[in-house]
Design a protein around this motif. Structure first.
Motif, PDB file in Angstrom:
ATOM      1  N   PHE A 117      -9.491   1.831   1.863  1.00  0.00           N
ATOM      2  CA  PHE A 117     -10.233   0.502   1.723  1.00  0.00           C
ATOM      3  C   PHE A 117     -10.897  -1.029   2.722  1.00  0.00           C
ATOM      4  O   PHE A 117     -10.696  -1.366   2.259  1.00  0.00           O
ATOM      5  CB  PHE A 117      -9.770   0.253   0.345  1.00  0.00           C
TER       6      PHE A 117
ATOM      7  N   ASP B  53      -6.489   0.763   7.527  1.00  0.00           N
ATOM      8  CA  ASP B  53      -6.429   1.587   6.219  1.00  0.00           C
ATOM      9  C   ASP B  53      -7.814   1.699   5.883  1.00  0.00           C
ATOM     10  O   ASP B  53      -8.995   1.570   5.256  1.00  0.00           O
ATOM     11  CB  ASP B  53      -6.921  -0.447   5.213  1.00  0.00           C
TER      12      ASP B  53
ATOM     13  N   MET C 130       0.698  -0.987  -0.432  1.00  0.00           N
ATOM     14  CA  MET C 130      -0.025  -0.015   0.228  1.00  0.00           C
ATOM     15  C   MET C 130       0.873   1.179   0.261  1.00  0.00           C
ATOM     16  O   MET C 130       0.253   2.181  -0.491  1.00  0.00           O
ATOM     17  CB  MET C 130      -0.624  -0.160   1.274  1.00  0.00           C
TER      18      MET C 130
ATOM     19  N   PHE D  26      -7.124  -0.097  -7.808  1.00  0.00           N
ATOM     20  CA  PHE D  26      -6.606   0.479  -7.917  1.00  0.00           C
ATOM     21  C   PHE D  26      -5.210   1.791  -8.591  1.00  0.00           C
ATOM     22  O   PHE D  26      -4.822   2.142  -9.469  1.00  0.00           O
ATOM     23  CB  PHE D  26      -6.008   1.851  -6.510  1.00  0.00           C
TER      24      PHE D  26
ATOM     25  N   LYS E 117      -9.566  -4.394  -4.251  1.00  0.00           N
ATOM     26  CA  LYS E 117      -9.624  -2.338  -4.980  1.00  0.00           C
ATOM     27  C   LYS E 117      -8.203  -2.219  -4.658  1.00  0.00           C
ATOM     28  O   LYS E 117      -8.595  -1.297  -5.830  1.00  0.00           O
ATOM     29  CB  LYS E 117     -10.354  -2.081  -4.000  1.00  0.00           C
ATOM     30  N   TRP E 118      -7.121  -2.102  -4.088  1.00  0.00           N
ATOM     31  CA  TRP E 118      -5.852  -1.387  -3.752  1.00  0.00           C
ATOM     32  C   TRP E 118      -5.182  -2.357  -5.612  1.00  0.00           C
ATOM     33  O   TRP E 118      -4.852  -1.295  -5.726  1.00  0.00           O
ATOM     34  CB  TRP E 118      -5.145  -1.919  -3.100  1.00  0.00           C
TER      35      TRP E 118
ATOM     36  N   ALA F  52     -11.777   5.698  -4.539  1.00  0.00           N
ATOM     37  CA  ALA F  52     -10.722   5.703  -3.667  1.00  0.00           C
ATOM     38  C   ALA F  52     -10.732   6.876  -2.888  1.00  0.00           C
ATOM     39  O   ALA F  52     -10.356   7.541  -3.015  1.00  0.00           O
ATOM     40  CB  ALA F  52      -9.656   5.282  -5.131  1.00  0.00           C
TER      41      ALA F  52
ATOM     42  N   LEU G  32       1.481  -7.060  -2.666  1.00  0.00           N
ATOM     43  CA  LEU G  32       0.329  -7.513  -2.298  1.00  0.00           C
ATOM     44  C   LEU G  32      -0.326  -8.872  -2.864  1.00  0.00           C
ATOM     45  O   LEU G  32      -1.715  -9.266  -1.549  1.00  0.00           O
ATOM     46  CB  LEU G  32      -0.929  -6.903  -3.267  1.00  0.00           C
TER      47      LEU G  32
ATOM     48  N   ILE H 235      -7.742  -5.811  -0.629  1.00  0.00           N
ATOM     49  CA  ILE H 235      -7.134  -5.429  -1.124  1.00  0.00           C
ATOM     50  C   ILE H 235      -7.069  -6.098  -3.131  1.00  0.00           C
ATOM     51  O   ILE H 235      -6.314  -5.763  -3.731  1.00  0.00           O
ATOM     52  CB  ILE H 235      -6.453  -7.209  -1.120  1.00  0.00           C
TER      53      ILE H 235
END
Length: 501
Positions: free
Chosen positions: A203, A200, A131, A213, A209-210, A256, A187, A207
């Motif tokens: 999100f 976090d 992240m 992103f 969504k990360w 985000a 990740l 993970i």
């Protein structure tokens, strides 16, 4: 931990976490009583909250936010007739002291993300480290897009590194893709390791969504380079990597955005809302200072856009009258005759702070599809992006459908639009009012769209051009003189970022 106790105003405290008593680039910690160590999961939420402040909010000191001036340049807001402003703010002839917080605040928060990165690596916490790497890439991308060449490889190295060299902007961009890939790989290694969960604040530990992103940030950086023929091969290689990842991009409902638990208390409001309304509900100085821009208001009126009432409030004493003035005009109107910034931007004290909104992602995907970079249908993505922009400012999907279905309306109705890229960028600009003016400015510099965004009306505006960049800040000429001097003479109208036409 209690996330609600953390606010963007704690930046100076977090800097102590990173710097301790070291002598280091932009080290401003002179208090030996401040804490000098914290866990990465404690630092992450405030670093994320500070990114939210950086993009849309007001500084802890109460000064205007980092990019408020771009709302003026891009036709969204104008100065109120109740205020007298410096001529240099109206004619683009600014000095090295102009909006230095864009530089200093970014580097200070980069130190926090770097701390999360290095400490998470030492503690075997790949999710936190991944992240942090992605968020470092975001801030360096913004700095490159604002200044071009910047300190990068030696900027965050720690003790004794007070004179970091400048790296080439394109080289930094190339390396940022590697850093994002490293973040994505981390990740992917995180199963069974510490997930920050509620810490976090973007999100909530999701993970997937990360990963989306990260790919969306890559797509933004690739589109920045769309007009550079010498970057075509690089772009295609990166697109292949994105496709192979199978992670996709941020889609409908996937904003985000961050919230550390904003509440109606001093220094704990959403930073954008708190810039315009005090905790007692009264308008602030900034609320009285920034008003509607006639260009934006006219656009929404002319296209029968229901977002008009989301981006602007009716003139006082009316329910349907919207009015504004053009940036730099000498015929400014007093506050009672112009529209305030609207409820779709200033929603509530606890609204989330956007980092990269779902509609921006979909507009970028629409452009990529129209360019043949991805195989999705550009019309579907375009209409989905408009719908998301409506929803994100409190309007409905049904209103969006009615809007983009207007027959024969160029740059609104997809089939009627004679230039599809122009339609995408025009509608993207229409969706970024108040919350993402940096993206509007970047598209304008890249493509010259929307073409009708007016130049400042001030009579002293001798260069009829919206600036291409900002100047390096005063602090660099004072504290890193030899390295910044090596960049040569910088001019806001002629010194281009590497991806600009």
């Amino acid at each position: 931990m209690h996330i609600k106790r953390l606010t963007a105003g704690m930046l100076a405290v977090l800097l102590a976490v990173v710097a301790g008593c070291k002598s280091d680039y932009l080290d401003v910690n002179n208090n030996p009583n401040q804490v000098t160590a914290a866990t990465p999961q404690l630092v992450l939420p405030d670093a994320l909250a500070t990114t939210g402040w950086y993009l849309t909010g007001n500084a802890p000191s109460g000064a205007a936010g980092s990019f408020y001036f771009l709302n003026l340049w891009m036709g969204y807001w104008n100065w109120s007739g109740n205020y007298s402003i410096a001529t240099s703010d109206k004619n683009y002839q600014f000095t090295q002291g102009f909006n230095n917080s864009v530089w200093t605040s970014a580097y200070l928060n980069l130190k926090n993300y770097n701390y999360v990165d290095t400490q998470a690596a030492a503690l075997g916490q790949p999710l936190l480290q991944g992240m942090a790497k992605i968020m470092k890439a975001l801030h360096f991308q913004l700095l490159v897009d604002t200044y071009g060449d910047i300190p990068y490889t030696s900027a965050l190295q720690g003790t004794g590194n007070i004179l970091p060299k400048y790296d080439k902007a394109q080289d930094i961009y190339d390396d940022l893709f590697k850093q994002i890939d490293a973040g994505i790989a981390l990740l992917g290694k995180g199963d069974g390791t510490l997930n920050p969960g509620a810490n976090d604040i973007m999100f909530q530990g999701d993970i997937n969504k990360w990963l989306k992103f990260a790919n969306t940030l890559k797509l933004r950086m690739l589109l920045r380079q769309s007009e550079k023929t010498d970057r075509a091969s690089f772009i295609q290689t990166q697109l292949a990597t994105i496709k192979a990842s199978g992670n996709g991009f941020l889609g409908a409902g996937e904003n985000a955005s961050v919230s550390p638990g904003y509440t109606n208390s001093q220094n704990m409001q959403n930073p954008l809302y708190g810039a315009f309304y005090a905790i007692n509900g009264n308008p602030t100085t900034l609320n009285n200072q920034y008003k509607g821009n006639l260009y934006g208001i006219t656009f929404y009126k002319s296209t029968n856009d229901p977002r008009l009432g989301a981006y602007y409030r009716p003139v006082a004493g009316t329910t349907t009258t919207f009015n504004g003035t053009l940036f730099g005009t000498t015929d400014v109107l007093v506050n009672s005759l112009v529209s305030d910034v609207g409820p779709g931007i200033l929603k509530s004290v606890d609204q989330r702070s956007p980092i990269l909104q779902s509609h921006e992602s979909l507009f970028m995907q629409a452009e990529a599809a129209q360019r043949g970079w991805i195989t999705d249908d550009p019309k579907t993505l375009y209409q989905s992006a408009i719908t998301e922009s409506f929803i994100n400012v409190g309007r409905t999907a049904a209103e969006a459908t009615t809007y983009y279905s207007q027959a024969g309306l160029n740059d609104v109705n997809w089939d009627a639009s004679t230039n599809k890229i122009e339609a995408i960028i025009t509608q993207k600009w229409a969706s970024e009012n108040g919350t993402a003016p940096f993206e509007a400015w970047s598209d304008y510099r890249r493509l010259g769209l929307p073409a009708a965004v007016p130049i400042s009306q001030d009579p002293s505006t001798t260069v009829k051009q919206i600036p291409l960049r900002l100047l390096y800040p005063t602090s660099e000429y004072s504290n890193n003189a030899a390295n910044v001097a090596a960049q040569g003479t910088i001019n806001q109208f002629t010194s281009k970022i590497f991806w600009e036409k």
